[in-house]
Write a protein that holds these residues in place. Structure first.
Motif, PDB file in Angstrom:
ATOM      1  N   ALA A  35       0.968  -1.280  -0.042  1.00 18.01           N
ATOM      2  CA  ALA A  35      -0.022  -0.020   0.068  1.00 18.01           C
ATOM      3  C   ALA A  35       0.978   1.279   0.026  1.00 18.01           C
ATOM      4  CB  ALA A  35      -0.769   0.061   1.186  1.00 18.01           C
ATOM      5  N   ASP A  36       2.096   1.197   0.580  1.00 16.09           N
ATOM      6  CA  ASP A  36       2.741   2.281   0.402  1.00 16.09           C
ATOM      7  C   ASP A  36       3.539   2.674  -0.888  1.00 16.09           C
ATOM      8  OD1 ASP A  36       4.449   0.239   0.412  1.00 16.09           O
ATOM      9  OD2 ASP A  36       6.029   0.890   1.746  1.00 16.09           O
ATOM     10  N   VAL A  37       3.438   1.870  -1.787  1.00 15.23           N
ATOM     11  CA  VAL A  37       3.756   2.073  -3.230  1.00 15.23           C
ATOM     12  C   VAL A  37       2.635   3.127  -3.923  1.00 15.23           C
ATOM     13  CG1 VAL A  37       4.646   1.205  -5.408  1.00 15.23           C
ATOM     14  CG2 VAL A  37       5.095  -0.037  -3.384  1.00 15.23           C
ATOM     15  N   VAL A  38       2.748   4.369  -3.797  1.00 14.74           N
ATOM     16  CA  VAL A  38       1.712   5.205  -3.741  1.00 14.74           C
ATOM     17  C   VAL A  38       1.285   5.291  -5.489  1.00 14.74           C
ATOM     18  CG1 VAL A  38       0.806   7.496  -3.771  1.00 14.74           C
ATOM     19  CG2 VAL A  38       2.278   6.700  -2.032  1.00 14.74           C
ATOM     20  N   ALA A  39       2.416   5.239  -6.199  1.00 14.71           N
ATOM     21  CA  ALA A  39       2.320   5.450  -7.634  1.00 14.71           C
ATOM     22  C   ALA A  39       1.397   4.286  -8.257  1.00 14.71           C
ATOM     23  CB  ALA A  39       3.708   5.448  -8.397  1.00 14.71           C
ATOM     24  N   MET A  40       1.808   3.014  -7.629  1.00 14.40           N
ATOM     25  CA  MET A  40       1.142   1.898  -8.307  1.00 14.40           C
ATOM     26  C   MET A  40      -0.369   1.848  -7.754  1.00 14.40           C
ATOM     27  SD  MET A  40       2.765   0.275 -10.196  1.00 14.40           S
ATOM     28  CE  MET A  40       1.780  -1.363 -10.475  1.00 14.40           C
ATOM     29  N   GLN A  41      -0.466   2.249  -6.606  1.00 19.13           N
ATOM     30  CA  GLN A  41      -2.076   2.406  -5.958  1.00 19.13           C
ATOM     31  C   GLN A  41      -2.818   3.759  -6.788  1.00 19.13           C
ATOM     32  OE1 GLN A  41      -2.865   0.366  -3.621  1.00 19.13           O
ATOM     33  NE2 GLN A  41      -1.052  -0.467  -3.749  1.00 19.13           N
ATOM     34  N   ALA A  42      -2.131   4.442  -7.171  1.00 20.97           N
ATOM     35  CA  ALA A  42      -2.999   5.747  -8.056  1.00 20.97           C
ATOM     36  C   ALA A  42      -3.313   4.877  -9.496  1.00 20.97           C
ATOM     37  CB  ALA A  42      -1.984   6.754  -8.338  1.00 20.97           C
ATOM     38  N   LEU A  43      -2.508   4.326  -9.987  1.00 22.67           N
ATOM     39  CA  LEU A  43      -2.608   3.327 -10.990  1.00 22.67           C
ATOM     40  C   LEU A  43      -3.874   2.411 -10.910  1.00 22.67           C
ATOM     41  CD1 LEU A  43      -1.941   2.582 -14.055  1.00 22.67           C
ATOM     42  CD2 LEU A  43      -0.391   0.955 -13.178  1.00 22.67           C
ATOM     43  N   ALA A  44      -3.971   1.771  -9.762  1.00 23.18           N
ATOM     44  CA  ALA A  44      -5.221   1.040  -9.612  1.00 23.18           C
ATOM     45  C   ALA A  44      -6.365   1.685  -9.458  1.00 23.18           C
ATOM     46  CB  ALA A  44      -4.811   0.137  -8.201  1.00 23.18           C
ATOM     47  N   VAL A  45      -6.407   2.970  -8.906  1.00 24.49           N
ATOM     48  CA  VAL A  45      -7.616   3.958  -8.846  1.00 24.49           C
ATOM     49  C   VAL A  45      -7.847   4.211 -10.324  1.00 24.49           C
ATOM     50  CG1 VAL A  45      -8.382   6.133  -8.063  1.00 24.49           C
ATOM     51  CG2 VAL A  45      -6.945   4.719  -6.594  1.00 24.49           C
ATOM     52  N   TYR A  46      -6.860   4.532 -11.102  1.00 24.35           N
ATOM     53  CA  TYR A  46      -7.233   4.685 -12.318  1.00 24.35           C
ATOM     54  C   TYR A  46      -7.867   3.657 -13.416  1.00 24.35           C
ATOM     55  CZ  TYR A  46      -7.073   5.990 -17.496  1.00 24.35           C
ATOM     56  OH  TYR A  46      -7.480   6.445 -18.506  1.00 24.35           O
ATOM     57  N   ALA A  47      -7.269   2.476 -12.852  1.00 25.75           N
ATOM     58  CA  ALA A  47      -7.781   1.212 -13.639  1.00 25.75           C
ATOM     59  C   ALA A  47      -9.341   0.826 -13.120  1.00 25.75           C
ATOM     60  CB  ALA A  47      -7.049   0.085 -13.323  1.00 25.75           C
ATOM     61  N   LEU A  48      -9.693   1.306 -12.129  1.00 26.82           N
ATOM     62  CA  LEU A  48     -10.989   1.124 -11.573  1.00 26.82           C
ATOM     63  C   LEU A  48     -11.741   2.356 -12.092  1.00 26.82           C
ATOM     64  CD1 LEU A  48     -10.766   0.419  -7.491  1.00 26.82           C
ATOM     65  CD2 LEU A  48     -11.492  -1.126  -9.475  1.00 26.82           C
ATOM     66  N   PHE A  49     -11.413   3.410 -12.331  1.00 25.70           N
ATOM     67  CA  PHE A  49     -12.153   4.593 -12.881  1.00 25.70           C
ATOM     68  C   PHE A  49     -12.217   4.353 -14.286  1.00 25.70           C
ATOM     69  CE2 PHE A  49     -11.756   8.665 -15.358  1.00 25.70           C
ATOM     70  CZ  PHE A  49     -12.742   9.303 -14.741  1.00 25.70           C
ATOM     71  N   ALA A  50     -11.394   3.814 -15.137  1.00 21.92           N
ATOM     72  CA  ALA A  50     -11.546   3.290 -16.419  1.00 21.92           C
ATOM     73  C   ALA A  50     -12.645   2.106 -16.637  1.00 21.92           C
ATOM     74  CB  ALA A  50     -10.311   2.894 -17.195  1.00 21.92           C
ATOM     75  N   ALA A  51     -12.532   1.162 -15.804  1.00 25.67           N
ATOM     76  CA  ALA A  51     -13.489   0.146 -15.436  1.00 25.67           C
ATOM     77  C   ALA A  51     -14.929   0.740 -15.522  1.00 25.67           C
ATOM     78  CB  ALA A  51     -12.978  -0.965 -14.745  1.00 25.67           C
ATOM     79  N   LEU A  52     -15.070   1.690 -14.549  1.00 25.92           N
ATOM     80  CA  LEU A  52     -16.243   2.356 -14.149  1.00 25.92           C
ATOM     81  C   LEU A  52     -16.820   2.916 -15.581  1.00 25.92           C
ATOM     82  CD1 LEU A  52     -18.604   3.077 -12.287  1.00 25.92           C
ATOM     83  CD2 LEU A  52     -17.427   5.021 -11.461  1.00 25.92           C
TER      84      LEU A  52
END
Length: 244
Positions: free
Chosen positions: A41-58
């Motif tokens: 969870a402390d790898v912020v850049a990858m967590q941001a990528l996960a949020v974008y992936a969820l946003f794109a899926a939505l």
């Protein structure tokens, strides 16, 4: 042709579009799941990528629902173009809005990654500098939409011009200078001396029209190319008739 919506969403095209939406939905959810479960969870850049992936899926899911609910496309209607009354047809805006929303998401993602890179120092410049450039590029695309240099496809007829809106900007031909109107399977060409106001070089994706023509894509419009060409010819022919 009245103001009511007319042309139906072609079933084969709808299935193909829904397939693309489903692919984005699945890939986005799968990618986000992998990152959220396998990356600390402390790898912020990858967590941001996960949020974008969820946003794109939505976004893909919302667009897919909109496609299923859309039975017909917008037909001829009144509008105001360049401050003048106009009549014409505008494409269904769902895919365009979806594309812009993805750009906004990429700007947010790029801003996070770039800020992390900048904070990490020059040793990581090889990573954050490209991210910063990409963020700026997508930000310009969003701004171009806000200032009207990228638009939903449309064909308008004002008292002075035939006006074509697209992702490549706005182009116009004086009504009295239109040389020909030629339908084709996916739209129509309007030939004549054109003036254009569009994005700067590097942001003209989809600008396929040659000098001296408007290339109108009618695939998401409620009036087919032959009917739209016939309507436009009738309006222009009326201009040439003598007045009493």
């Amino acid at each position: 042709m009245g103001d009511a919506e007319t042309t139906s969403y072609d079933r084969r095209a709808r299935r193909a579009d829904l397939g693309a939406d489903l692919a984005i939905l699945v890939v986005g959810l799968a990618g986000a799941a992998v990152i959220l479960t396998q990356v600390p969870a402390d790898v912020v850049a990858m967590q941001a990528l996960a949020v974008y992936a969820l946003f794109a899926a939505l976004g893909a899911g919302v667009l897919a629902v909109a496609r299923l609910r859309t039975r017909t496309f917008p037909g001829l209607r009144e509008a105001t173009v360049d401050g003048r009354p106009a009549r014409g047809v505008r494409a269904w805006s769902g895919p365009f809005v979806h594309s812009v929303s993805l750009d906004v998401g990429l700007v947010a993602l790029g801003a996070v990654v770039s800020s992390i890179g900048v904070a990490s120092g020059s040793a990581w410049a090889a990573l954050w500098v490209p991210a910063l450039v990409a963020t700026a590029w997508f930000a310009v695309r969003v701004v171009l939409v806000l200032v009207g240099r990228r638009r939903v496809d449309a064909l308008w007829l004002t008292d002075q011009h035939v006006v074509h809106d697209s992702a490549a900007g706005r182009a116009r031909i004086p009504r009295t200078d239109v040389e020909s109107v030629r339908p084709w399977s996916g739209g129509l060409f309007v030939d004549g001396p054109t003036s254009r106001s569009g994005p700067p070089l590097g942001f003209r994706a989809g600008a396929r029209a040659r000098p001296g023509e408007l290339r109108v894509d009618t695939s998401l419009m409620g009036v087919g190319p032959h009917d739209l060409a016939a309507w436009l010819r009738a309006q222009l022919d009326d201009d040439a008739r003598p007045r009493r």
